[in-house]
Each structure stands twice: as structure tokens, then as C-alpha cells.
Scaffold this motif. Structure first.
Motif, mmCIF file in Angstrom:
data_model
loop_
_atom_site.group_PDB
_atom_site.id
_atom_site.type_symbol
_atom_site.label_atom_id
_atom_site.label_comp_id
_atom_site.label_asym_id
_atom_site.label_seq_id
_atom_site.Cartn_x
_atom_site.Cartn_y
_atom_site.Cartn_z
ATOM 1 N N MET A 84 0.838 -1.200 0.000
ATOM 2 C CA MET A 84 0.000 0.000 0.000
ATOM 3 C C MET A 84 0.871 1.248 0.000
ATOM 4 S SD MET A 84 -3.419 0.686 2.081
ATOM 5 C CE MET A 84 -4.304 2.230 2.034
ATOM 6 N N PHE A 86 0.470 5.087 1.012
ATOM 7 C CA PHE A 86 -0.481 5.891 1.757
ATOM 8 C C PHE A 86 -0.519 7.321 1.233
ATOM 9 C CE2 PHE A 86 0.486 2.332 4.378
ATOM 10 C CZ PHE A 86 -0.708 2.051 5.029
ATOM 11 N N GLN A 87 -1.637 7.953 1.506
ATOM 12 C CA GLN A 87 -1.836 9.315 1.021
ATOM 13 C C GLN A 87 -0.733 10.245 1.532
ATOM 14 O OE1 GLN A 87 -5.647 10.872 2.008
ATOM 15 N NE2 GLN A 87 -5.357 12.709 0.796
ATOM 16 N N ASP A 88 -0.390 10.083 2.852
ATOM 17 C CA ASP A 88 0.666 10.941 3.400
ATOM 18 C C ASP A 88 2.028 10.242 3.318
ATOM 19 O OD1 ASP A 88 0.377 8.993 5.246
ATOM 20 O OD2 ASP A 88 -0.286 10.284 6.870
ATOM 21 N N ALA A 90 3.488 8.160 4.759
ATOM 22 C CA ALA A 90 3.830 7.447 5.993
ATOM 23 C C ALA A 90 5.233 6.869 5.933
ATOM 24 C CB ALA A 90 2.804 6.349 6.285
ATOM 25 N N LEU A 91 6.167 7.653 5.427
ATOM 26 C CA LEU A 91 7.565 7.211 5.479
ATOM 27 C C LEU A 91 8.028 7.255 6.932
ATOM 28 C CD1 LEU A 91 9.066 9.047 2.378
ATOM 29 C CD2 LEU A 91 8.289 6.681 2.565
ATOM 30 N N PHE A 92 8.964 6.391 7.272
ATOM 31 C CA PHE A 92 9.451 6.377 8.646
ATOM 32 C C PHE A 92 10.508 7.458 8.792
ATOM 33 C CE2 PHE A 92 8.518 1.768 7.780
ATOM 34 C CZ PHE A 92 7.224 1.871 8.265
ATOM 35 N N PRO A 93 10.216 8.476 9.598
ATOM 36 C CA PRO A 93 11.138 9.616 9.672
ATOM 37 C C PRO A 93 12.479 9.240 10.308
ATOM 38 C CG PRO A 93 9.386 9.856 11.284
ATOM 39 C CD PRO A 93 9.046 8.671 10.438
ATOM 40 N N HIS A 135 12.956 13.636 5.384
ATOM 41 C CA HIS A 135 12.722 15.079 5.430
ATOM 42 C C HIS A 135 13.703 15.827 4.537
ATOM 43 C CE1 HIS A 135 15.922 14.567 8.423
ATOM 44 N NE2 HIS A 135 16.251 15.792 8.151
ATOM 45 N N GLU A 136 14.699 15.113 4.016
ATOM 46 C CA GLU A 136 15.647 15.773 3.131
ATOM 47 C C GLU A 136 15.239 15.665 1.656
ATOM 48 O OE1 GLU A 136 19.519 14.866 5.999
ATOM 49 O OE2 GLU A 136 18.959 13.440 4.451
ATOM 50 N N GLN A 142 9.700 11.796 -2.094
ATOM 51 C CA GLN A 142 9.109 11.033 -0.997
ATOM 52 C C GLN A 142 8.069 10.058 -1.538
ATOM 53 O OE1 GLN A 142 7.554 13.507 2.124
ATOM 54 N NE2 GLN A 142 9.476 14.588 2.433
ATOM 55 N N SER A 165 -2.136 13.329 -4.345
ATOM 56 C CA SER A 165 -2.937 14.479 -3.914
ATOM 57 C C SER A 165 -2.096 15.543 -3.223
ATOM 58 C CB SER A 165 -4.065 14.029 -3.004
ATOM 59 O OG SER A 165 -3.521 13.442 -1.841
ATOM 60 N N ASN A 166 -0.912 15.140 -2.694
ATOM 61 C CA ASN A 166 -0.094 16.141 -2.008
ATOM 62 C C ASN A 166 0.875 16.843 -2.950
ATOM 63 O OD1 ASN A 166 -1.245 15.767 0.467
ATOM 64 N ND2 ASN A 166 0.203 14.189 1.097
#
Lengths: 348, 330, 536
Positions: A84, A86-88, A90-93, A135-136, A142, A165-166
Motif C-alpha cells: 500500500m 499511503f496518502q501521506d 507514511a515514510l518512517f522519519p 525530510h531531506e 518522498q 494528492s499532495n
């Protein structure tokens, strides 16, 4: 050939509210499908049911001949081999790109895992970023990491929840093409959820239009556009205007703009009052035509204009006209119908 | 005219404030024990007494830091060790007062007049009446004997009362003999040492241990609460040097703003009237020998007390702490 | 002008804030230059080895305990649904209102030989030696765990609430079972919040005096007190305190190091997720687990205190008592607002400046939390008294004037700032970490910068974190004892001072009522805190 994924009368409820109602469709190996609908139509819930995050209130889901879920029992989500995005994302920071992508590869040996991670990163074009932290990266990067992470364990089926969508529009178009190419090259079967029909048309082999928890139509994009099964689909997909007409024969309808007869017979009785959908490309600009309409508005689209026209009766229609026909607002222009597909619904 | 009257009134009000005498007292003694006595003084004399209470260490440090600008006129604390330390730090000024000299016996005050004991507390042996007969008991030192193995309860060595007890023992018998006694105590313990005397006395009552050492007023308080207490009191070391006694006391601070008022308060505190309050409120023994113990306290009998000057215990306190550390008395 | 704004003023402010801690710390640590060899050789031979051992046992035990209890309860409450979950959501916070020293005494009173539990059991057993000795290392670890786990619970619960369920789903989509997802995703992702709670607990444990005193368990603080009060060497006390400060600094640096390059701000948004239902016996097991923690850590000790208080209620409940309560509340409120406001300024400066030097300055400014209150009180009092003496001498006052700052609320509040800045800072800072850089950029792009940015963007976004900071400091000041004792102005006796006066004489029955009052007043912010969705 039996379908890879099959939903049979699937329903889902939150409390008293029915979110998905009696939904059935099938997806062949290697196909990309898209669930399309406005927000709140239940499309994401369907995805979550397939993923195994939501219990079913009715029906069954089968994947590769195995029953994944029914009301009574269900295969736990982590054993379904369904990936899956995900919309956001959901990467592991707290993990870098390589660790994120390799996360679902616990069963492989270290060297196999590294090889697989690099292979997938190559597919998404991010080999150079293996050591970067989420975050880089830019939003598009991403997104591709999220895709790579979901693809790495070679899932039988990939689910994408509003994956673009983002992102901004340009990136969205480019990425959706890229993602389709990637999925096709990997032979991945995938279901995408979106509210953007351009995205759906660009990506999908099959599109399911959903409305209020119901599947309205399950068809290839072309069919959806030209042969919408319901007034809702006709309205939701593409542009156009409904124009009143009267059935004058088994295959013919008379409109304000003249009589039109389709090649295929329709299920109407003579004398029925109907609404006919006129797409902008059905209305052709023709200076020779006797029928004229007044220009109410126009949108310049580079190669063409989209004119909003008013017929004598006051009825409005849209017309797509090559952009060298530049008419002023208020001007009357000649038009004629050029219908390939008659889309008509009995007037309520 | 009106203005002048108002002015006079304001002035009068101000001078009234200024004239009311004040004495400021820093006390490490529990406030609820000293307040009633100070209130009696305020009522009698009209002098206002300000009280700041706190731990003895922080208060001494505060006095030191404030130096000449301290508002404190009197520093009051428990235990000769603390009084000795305060006078060692130069926080007191010597006071010459015939009233104080007459009221407080010499062994209960600083020879130089830096501080004066105001109440006496006896630290002696307590036992469980069901398991121990008084004849079996004799001295603090005897509690180190192997016959008490697994039967002794003690309060933590962090409490100054035990430090003073061991300090006087060092002064009396020397380091080596005291080490043996403390080692014996530790070996005989029936339970980890207690944080306070009350809990320890309750443990004796409940039968967790048979003997222990505590200050008598804790026993008095506990008796008031539970009259059926199965704990008896035994006056230790009557055949030797006598029961270990300590004092609570006070002195006039070096930079007192109202030294005369301070001395007056101290003199009043040593008077029979105030001493009676001391004896009644906390069931301690009055420092003034003319004042009898409270009836309940008197019923425990009279005893011979260790006549060693209490300030000697203070001098030995740090040594006592190190000795107890070495012997594993926590 | 702009240089002044961007460089001088931020540094000036940050330094001023840091001074609140640096001066007392300096007063404490300068003493390290003049060790007393006689005392130190004694300490090294007889005291320090045990001290280190005891401190290590305490930290490991309490650390493991609060992690186990705090994280598992937080996970349970944040991700699952079970009977009574809504109540436990806040009820599990209740022990935060109870000072550790009060919990310690109540538990010891209950469980030791003379307590009701053993007294009741004794007639039924010939030999009671199987009953564990509560006044021991394990007893201390138990009590401290019960007293301090809410710090970890609170912070990790809120982390789990925003991303717990999502973490599970991502894991499942990658072939991880729920338990694997917890260990491999949710736990590592919540690490900064869990670590933040753990560090608070470590600092509280290191600085605690009241609790270890009840257990007569020797740690750094008891050695500090002993060196000061028994060996009469304040310098030695300060030297031991310096060791403690260094220890804390090492812990902080290690934590920071291990985070490395990782960033924990959540990318994207995470909608609140529906909870997973624990059905049948699993649900009731969860209820039982959460319920027994609340019972043992709060309800039973409160009943014990209530029983003690009832023994002499009429005498205790006087107008004096209401005075203590009023002063406690107003003092805690003033201190909480001030400390949080300063924490906000500091956190903002660190974010805006972003330099390592500023970060280090902030770290120093928040180190007071690990210094025992009494030592810190001296560290504040000595320089304030010195300043007073200088001013009085300079102005030629003398005679009547004995104090300018000392013995005023100001000196007391300064000490609270030094002591509790870390508490407020951690919640403000974590909340600030949630504001993404694009928020900053968006605002600045709209022509909003500097203090306007703080006021218009940060304050509204941070209101949750700020509220949390105020509440946590409020509860801490309510419970605080040594600084209040040492620096309070005339007549400023609070509930905790009252508890001190009573416990110092072993009058625990009479300490019970003010102790209950501290708990009850502390309950209000505690419950508010537990309802905060956006806690740190």
C-alpha cells in the motif's frame, strides 16, 4: 482466465452508517484499476477493506483464488501480500531511504535485501538518495520512496490511496505517467483511489466510479466517457450539457439542433421525453450551418477554445472549437451536431 | 487645619508601626512546637515575633550569606551538634545574662554564652513488653551483644540524634570501643533502619523487633495516640554514665538588629512559665531544673543523665558520622 | 538595527535566561575547585562505591519500570478500545498529582511490618518472612515507578494517538504483524517523546530526596544532604552535586547524539484513527491491567492518607490550613506561567537561531531540573544575598534595610525558573518541533516575521504545548519542598512546607491532610492535562 482480485457484494458500515454498499468488481492480473469519486464516496474504505484494515459487513474478497475476507473470518492484513502507498506516504522519519525501502524485506538475507532495495530504487530513479532521510527529500521523491517501499516485497496487489494528492499539478501529471510505466514494467496489479478523473484516465485500465458507497460503473476510461451507465456518471465524468429531446424512432432522437439517429438501437419508446448529453466535442463549429448560437463565454486552451453557447431557446451547450476560430462574446456562430455516441436518459 | 490633623494621624500611624518591637527568629525546630510558646510571649509583651522555619543546614547557610544584613535576631535549632556548628561558623554572639545563667544548668549551654539549651531530650532504650523483661536490659553498649541478634531496631544514622549518641560514646570510650558497639548494633538489626523514631517504636509494638533506641517524647506522643502500646521504657546506662541527653536551644545571632529584644526573649523562654509550656507541648524535659516534667512524662520515672557537656557531642559529630559509615550503619 | 534584532537581542535574551541556571550552577560547581581531602578520602572509600551502585540500580530499575508501564499503557489507551478506556485515559495520569514522597510514605505505611496488610496476614501464616521487605531497593523502584510513569505515559500516549494506528497499517502492508509493527515502527517513531518522558523521570529520580529518605536508600542526594548536615561541609555537598550535574549532562548529550540526523516532525497529516476493539477476555484483561495500576498507584494510597487524615481532621482543618492551600495555589500558578513564558522565549530563540551554540545554551539552561532543590536553593540564595549586600552597601542604607531581593517572591521565582525550566521547555519544544519549516516559510512569505511570527503563528499553534507546560510546572511547584522552604518570604507557608514540618517530626497522621490537599489541587491540572490532545 479467472480474475486476480474479486470483490463480491462487499459492504462496510461504521456504526449505523453504510459506507460501502454491495460492491462487486473483478481485476485481472497486471491490470491497473482506479476507484474514482468525490470525497466521502467510500472509495478509500474499499481500499482499506482490501488491505485488511477494516472488517467486512457483507460479501467476500478473493485474491488469486484465495478467500481473503468474509463477514465471518479474514486473513490478517500482514499476511495478505498486498502493498500500500499511503496518502501521506507514511515514510518512517527515523529511517533513511534505503532502510525505509528495505523495511518489508525482513525475510530476505542481507545481501538479497540490499540488492532488491537498489533494484527498486533504480526503478523509481532514486539510487542516489539511498542514504538520505525522508525530510531531506522533495514531495515527489518522498512519493517515489513510498512507492518503492511498497513494491519492494513484490506484493500480489498494490493499493495506492490518493498517491498524488499532495503534489502540484505538473508533478502530478508527470508522476502519474511515470508510476503507470513503473507498474506496467513490473507487471504489477494495482488499484488506485483518486478524485481526479485525469489521473484516473492517465493511469487506469479500468475505472470504477463510486457515489454514496455504490459502484456506479466499472469500465475502461473510454467506455466510461462515451457510454456512461448512469446520469451521475455522465455528469461526473468529462464536461457537457444535457439538452432536452424527444424520441422519434427506435434509434432516433429529435433535439433543438435537429434529429440524430445512432447506430445502435436504444431502450426508449417513441414519444419519450429524454435528456441527451452533448459533450463539447459533439458540438462542431460550422459557418455553413443554418443553426446558430450566441457566444456566452470562452476559455482559451491553446490548441482550442471551449465556448459556452446559448441556443435560441436559451438552452446552453459547450463546444470545443479549434483556436483559429476566435469569436467575440455576444457573436452568433454556426454550429452542427456530430454525435458518435448517443447518451440519453429518460427525463424524470 | 484639616490637613495638619491628617498628617498627624499618618505620622502617628507610622510611628506606631515603627515603635512596635519586633524580634525575628530563624528556627529549624518544628514550627508547630514553638509557635504556641512564641504566641504566649507576644500576648504577654506586645512584641511581635517573626518566624522563618526551615532545615537547619539551609538556615545556617542563609544566615551566613546574609551576613550583616540578616533580619534574624535569634537562631533556634535542635541538637547540640547543630548549635555547636552554628557557633563554630560564627553565627552567634556571646550573651551575658544572669537570668539565663541562673535558669539553665552549665552543661546545657555553651561555655562562652553563644547558645543556651532550652529543652532536654532523653534518648534511651525501649522494649517489647511481651518478649523482653527489663532485667535483660542494661546499656546502649549491651545492645551490641550477640543475644540481641535479629532483635534490634534502630533509626537511620542520618538523624542527628544518633550522631550525637555515637559522638558522646566516642568522647567517653574512644573510637575503637565505639566501632565495636556500632558494628554489633548493625549485626543485630532485625529490619532495615527506620526513617524516624515513631515508625521504629511502632515496629517494636508490632513485634518486628524487641528492642530499640528512641527519644522519649516520641514514645509520649505514641502513648497518647494508642494507650495499649506494648512498648516499655528503660533508662539506659544507669550503672554507668547515665542516659544520653541532648538539647534544643537557641542563641542570639551575630548581626542581630534587636539584640536586646533577642536576649529578653531568650530569658523569657528559660523562665519557669515558658519552660512549663515546653514540657507540656512536646513532652520534653525542661532545661530549667525548677520546672517539673509533665505528669505523663514523670510517670516514666526519674533517671540519671549523662553529665558530659552536650557541646562535646557536637564537636564529635562529623567523626561519629564517618565511624558509622565505616561500620555500615546506614 | 536589523543586526541588533537578529543577533544581539536573541543572544542577550537567551543568555539572561541561561543565567538563571548558570549562576546557581556556577555557585555549586565552583566549589569543586576546593575539595576537602579528609572528607573526600572517606567518601571515596566508604560512600561513593555504594552510591554509584545504588544510583545505577535505581535508574535502571525505575527507567525500565516507567518504560514498561508508561509505554504499554499509552499504547493500550491510544490504539485499542476496551471497557473503561475513556476513564483510564485520564485516570492513568492521576499519580502525577501525588508527590513521590507522599506515595512512598503511604505505600511503606501500608506494606511494612506494622502496616495493615502484614498485620492482617500475620495471624494466617506461621512465618511471614516470605513477605518482601518494602523498605528496600525493589520497594523504592516500585514506588518511584508508580509515581513517575505518568511522564512517559503522557508523552508517548500522545505520540501514539497521532500515529499509532497508521504505523500498524504501514507495517501490515509490508507484511509485519501488529506486534512486529509495534516494535519495529510505532516504538522507534515515538522515540523522541518516550525519551523525553524518560529523561524527566531520570532527572526526577536523581534529584529526589524525600522518597529515598523514606526508604533510607543512599543516592547522590542523600550523600549531598549528609555531607552538608552531618559532616557540616556545604562545599563537599556542592561537589557531590556537581558530580550529579555532570551525570545528567552526559545523559542529555547521549540522547541527543543517538538521534543523529533523523528528524521526527511528522511529514504530512495524520487524521485521528478509529481504535481497534479488544473484544471479549482481551478487553477485560486490558481493563484489569490499567485498573490495577490506578488502584495501586493512586486509589489505595489515597485511602491510606484519608484514613490518617481522619484521625485528627477537626484539629487539622483550620483557617491556617486554608491559608496554606491558598498560598500553594497562587504561588504555583504564578511560577507556572512565568516558567512557561520563559521556556517559550527560549524554545523560539533556539528555533529561529538554529545554531549549535544556542542549542547548547538551552541545554545548560534546562539542567537545573537535575539539581536537588536544596542545593539549587543555596545556589540561588547565595548570589541574591550577595547582591543585596552590595546594593545595601552601595546605597549606604544599613540599619533598617536587610533585604532588597532575598526573601521576596522574586528570588523564589528565580529558583523555580532554574529548577523547572526543563519541564516547561520539553513540552514547548516538542510542540514546536511539530511546526514544520513550511509553516515558518509560509508565514514569512506573507510578511510575518520576528516577534509577529511568534505571536501570530507560533502561539496559536503552540497553545497546546504551552498549556501542558503550565500545567506540569504547576503540579511540580505544588509538590516542591526544599526551594519553597529556603527562599519563601515571611509567612509564605504552603502545603508542602506544612507537610515538611509534620514529617520532620514523624507526625505522618498530621501530614496526611496537607498531603491530600496537594494531591487534590494537583488533580485539576492533571485531569486537564490528560484531556489535552496535543500534549507535547
Amino acid at each position: 482466465m479467472s480474475a486476480l482480485l474479486e470483490l463480491q457484494s462487499v459492504s462496510q458500515r461504521y456504526g449505523d452508517k453504510t459506507v460501502v454498499n454491495d460492491m462487486s468488481f473483478a481485476l485481472q492480473q497486471g491490470e491497473i484499476a482506479c476507484l474514482l469519486g468525490s470525497s466521502g464516496c467510500g472509495k478509500t474504505t474499499v481500499l482499506r477493506c482490501i488491505a485488511g484494515f477494516e472488517p467486512l459487513a457483507g460479501g467476500e474478497i478473493h485474491l488469486a483464488g484465495r478467500r481473503l475476507a468474509s463477514v465471518a473470518d479474514s486473513v490478517p492484513a500482514h499476511l495478505r501480500q498486498i502493498g500500500m502507498v499511503f496518502q501521506d506516504y507514511a515514510l518512517f522519519p527515523h529511517l533513511n531511504v534505503q532502510e525505509n525501502v528495505g523495511f518489508g524485506l525482513g525475510k530476505l538475507s542481507r545481501s538479497e535485501r540490499e540488492a532488491r532495495v537498489m533494484a527498486v530504487l533504480e526503478v523509481v530513479g532514486l539510487q542516489a538518495y539511498a542514504q538520505a532521510f525522508p525530510h531531506e527529500l522533495s514531495g515527489g521523491q518522498q512519493q517515489r520512496v513510498a512507492l518503492a517501499r511498497a513494491l519492494a516485497p513484490k506484493p500480489q496487489l498494490l493499493l495506492l490511496d490518493e498517491p498524488f494528492s499532495n503534489l502540484d499539478v505538473d508533478l502530478r501529471e508527470r508522476l502519474s505517467r511515470e508510476v503507470r510505466d513503473i507498474l506496467k514494467s513490473q507487471g504489477t496489479t494495482a488499484i488506485l483511489v483518486t478524485h481526479d478523473q485525469h489521473e484516473a484516465f492517465a493511469m487506469a485500465d479500468k475505472v470504477g466510479v463510486m457515489h454514496q458507497g455504490q459502484l456506479q460503473q466499472w469500465a475502461p476510461p473510454y467506455e466510461l466517457y462515451h457510454e456512461p451507465a448512469s446520469r451521475y456518471v455522465a455528469d461526473f465524468i468529462g464536461q457537457g450539457a444535457f439538452v432536452p429531446g424527444r424520441v422519434t424512432g427506435p434509434r432516433c432522437v429529435t433535439l433543438e439542433l435537429g434529429e440524430y439517429c445512432s447506430a445502435v438501437p436504444r431502450q426508449f419508446a417513441e414519444g419519450d421525453q429524454v435528456d441527451v448529453l452533448l459533450r463539447p466535442d459533439d458540438v462542431v463549429h460550422d459557418d455553413a450551418s443554418l443553426v446558430t448560437a450566441k457566444v456566452l463565454g470562452k476559455v482559451f486552451r491553446g490548441s482550442e477554445f471551449l465556448y459556452t453557447l446559448q441556443l435560441d431557446s436559451g438552452q446552453q451547450v459547450l463546444a470545443q472549437v479549434p483556436s483559429h476560430h476566435n469569436h467575440a462574446i455576444g457573436e452568433a456562430i454556426g454550429i452542427r451536431l456530430e454525435l458518435d455516441h448517443l447518451i440519453a436518459f429518460r427525463r424524470a | 487645619m484639616k490637613k495638619q490633623v491628617m498628617l498627624a494621624a499618618v505620622l502617628a500611624a507610622f510611628s506606631g508601626v515603627a515603635m512596635a518591637e519586633e524580634v525575628t527568629l530563624y528556627t529549624a525546630r518544628a514550627e508547630q512546637l514553638i509557635k504556641p510558646i512564641l504566641e504566649a510571649y507576644e500576648k504577654e509583651t506586645g512584641v511581635k515575633v517573626n518566624v522563618v522555619s526551615g532545615g537547619e543546614g539551609p538556615l545556617m547557610e542563609r544566615l551566613k550569606a546574609e551576613g550583616t544584613n540578616t533580619p534574624a535576631d535569634i537562631f533556634m535549632t535542635v541538637d547540640a551538634g547543630n548549635l555547636w556548628q552554628a557557633s563554630n561558623m560564627g553565627l552567634f554572639q556571646p550573651v551575658k545574662s544572669t537570668a539565663l545563667a541562673a535558669n539553665i544548668p552549665a552543661n546545657l549551654r555553651d561555655p562562652a554564652g553563644n547558645w543556651f539549651g532550652l529543652s532536654v531530650r532523653a534518648r534511651t532504650i525501649f522494649f517489647n513488653k511481651k518478649t523482653v523483661k527489663p532485667e535483660q536490659l542494661s546499656s546502649y553498649e549491651d545492645l551490641a551483644d550477640a543475644k540481641w541478634k535479629g532483635r534490634l531496631c534502630l533509626r537511620t544514622s542520618k538523624k542527628v540524634y544518633n550522631q550525637s549518641l555515637v559522638g558522646t560514646m566516642i568522647a567517653d570510650k574512644g573510637v575503637a570501643a565505639t566501632e565495636k558497639v556500632v558494628k554489633g548494633w548493625v549485626d543485630n538489626l532485625a529490619a532495615p533502619v527506620f526513617p524516624d523514631d515513631t515508625k521504629m517504636l511502632e515496629a517494636i509494638d508490632a513485634g518486628q523487633c524487641d528492642v530499640g533506641i528512641a527519644n522519649t517524647y516520641y514514645y509520649g506522643r505514641l502513648l497518647k495516640k494508642s494507650p495499649n502500646l506494648q512498648v516499655g521504657i528503660f533508662w539506659a546506662n544507669q550503672k554507668q554514665n547515665g542516659v544520653h541527653v541532648n538539647v534544643s536551644g537557641a542563641g542570639v545571632t551575630k548581626h542581630a538588629k534587636n539584640p536586646k529584644g533577642a536576649v529578653k526573649l531568650l530569658e523569657w523562654l528559660s523562665s519557669e512559665k515558658a519552660q512549663k509550656l515546653y514540657a507540656d507541648i512536646d513532652m520534653e524535659y525542661a532545661a530549667n531544673p525548677k520546672v517539673k516534667a509533665n505528669a505523663a512524662v514523670a510517670s516514666w520515672g526519674s533517671f540519671k543523665s549523662d553529665l558530659i557537656n552536650v557541646s562535646e557531642a557536637g564537636a564529635k559529630q562529623a567523626e561519629a558520622v564517618k565511624l558509622m559509615d565505616r561500620m555500615g550503619y546506614k | 538595527m536589523s543586526r541588533l534584532h537578529t543577533l544581539v537581542i536573541p543572544w542577550l535574551l537567551a543568555c539572561l535566561i541561561a543565567l538563571c541556571t548558570i549562576v546557581p550552577l556556577g555557585v555549586v560547581m565552583l566549589s569543586a575547585l576546593t575539595p576537602d581531602p579528609a572528607i573526600w578520602s572517606h567518601l571515596i572509600e566508604f560512600t561513593l562505591p555504594e552510591l554509584f551502585k545504588n544510583t545505577a540500580i535505581m535508574l535502571l530499575g525505575v527507567g525500565a519500570g516507567v518504560l514498561l508501564l508508561g509505554v504499554s499503557l499509552a499504547w493500550l489507551v491510544a490504539v485499542y478500545d476496551f471497557p473503561g478506556r475513556r476513564i483510564f485515559n485520564w485516570a492513568l495520569m492521576l499519580p502525577l498529582a501525588m508527590p513521590a514522597y507522599v506515595l512512598a510514605f503511604a505505600q511503606v505505611g501500608l506494606l511494612e511490618f506494622t502496616g495493615p496488610v502484614q498485620t492482617w496476614l500475620r495471624p494466617h501464616f506461621e512465618d511471614m518472612r516470605w513477605f518482601p521487605q518494602i523498605r528496600s531497593a525493589w520497594g523504592l523502584v516500585l514506588v518511584m515507578t508508580l509515581a513517575f510513569y505518568p511522564y512517559v505515559y503522557l508523552l508517548s500516549r500522545n505520540a501514539f494517538a497521532t500515529m499509532g494506528r497508521r504505523a500498524l497499517e504501514v507495517g501490515q502492508s509490508l507484511g509485519l504483524s501488529r506486534s512486529q509493527g509495534f516494535w519495529r515502527i510505532a516504538l522507534p517513531m515515538a522515540r523522541p517523546w518516550i525519551a523525553g518522558g524518560l529523561i524527566l523521570v531520570i532527572m526526577e529520580s536523581l534529584a529526589d530526596f524525600g522518597t529515598v529518605a523514606v526508604f533510607n536508600y543512599d543516592t547522590f542526594t542523600s550523600a549531598i544532604y549528609k555531607a552538608w548536615f552531618a559532616l557540616f561541609s556545604l562545599d563537599t555537598a556542592k561537589q557531590i552535586a556537581s558530580l550529579l550535574v555532570i551525570l545528567v549532562f552526559i545523559v542529555l548529550v547521549l540522547e541527543q547524539r543517538s538521534r543523529g540526523r533523523r528528524a521526527y516532525a511528522q511529514a504530512g497529516r495524520a487524521a485521528p484513527q478509529p481504535r481497534l476493539l479488544l473484544a471479549g477476555w482481551r478487553g477485560w484483561a486490558a481493563t484489569l491491567a490499567a485498573g490495577s495500576v490506578v488502584l495501586v498507584a493512586f486509589v489505595i494510597p489515597m485511602l491510606q492518607l484519608a484514613y490518617w487524615a481522619s484521625l485528627d481532621f477537626a484539629n487539622q482543618f483550620s483557617s491556617d490550613f486554608l491559608g496554606y492551600a491558598w498560598r500553594s495555589v497562587s504561588l504555583s500558578l504564578i511560577a507556572a506561567m512565568l516558567v512557561t513564558a520563559i521556556a517559550l522565549v527560549l524554545a523560539y530563540l533556539v528555533r529561529r537561531q538554529g545554531s549549535q551554540a544556542m542549542r547548547n545554551l538551552a541545554r545548560v539552561a534546562t539542567m537545573g531540573y537535575a539539581i536537588p532543590g536544596t542545593v539549587l536553593a543555596v545556589g540561588v540564595f547565595v548570589p541574591v544575598a550577595w547582591l543585596d549586600n552590595q546594593i545595601i552597601a552601595l546605597m549606604g542604607w544599613g540599619g533598617d534595610v536587610t533585604a532588597v531581593f532575598k526573601g521576596t517572591l522574586l528570588a523564589m521565582l528565580l529558583a523555580f525558573v532554574a529548577r523547572f525550566l526543563a519541564v516547561a521547555y520539553s513540552s514547548v519544544d516538542t510542540a514546536m518541533n511539530r511546526i514544520t519549516r513550511s509553516h515558518d516559510e509560509a508565514a514569512r512569505n506573507l510578511g510575518c516575521s520576528g516577534w509577529a511570527l511568534l505571536r501570530r503563528v507560533y502561539l496559536p499553534l503552540l497553545s497546546g504545548g504551552l498549556f501542558t507546560g503550565v500545567l506540569m510546572v504547576f503540579v511540580d511547584v505544588m509538590k516542591e519542598m526544599p526551594i519553597t522552604l529556603m527562599t519563601r518570604p515571611f509567612g509564605w507557608d504552603t502545603l508542602s512546607v506544612r507537610v515538611y514540618n509534620m514529617t520532620a517530626e514523624g507526625m505522618w497522621d498530621q501530614a496526611a491532610l496537607p498531603a491530600i490537599a496537594i494531591v487534590l489541587v494537583g488533580l485539576i491540572p492533571t485531569i486537564l492535562l490528560s484531556r489535552q490532545r496535543d500534549v507535547a
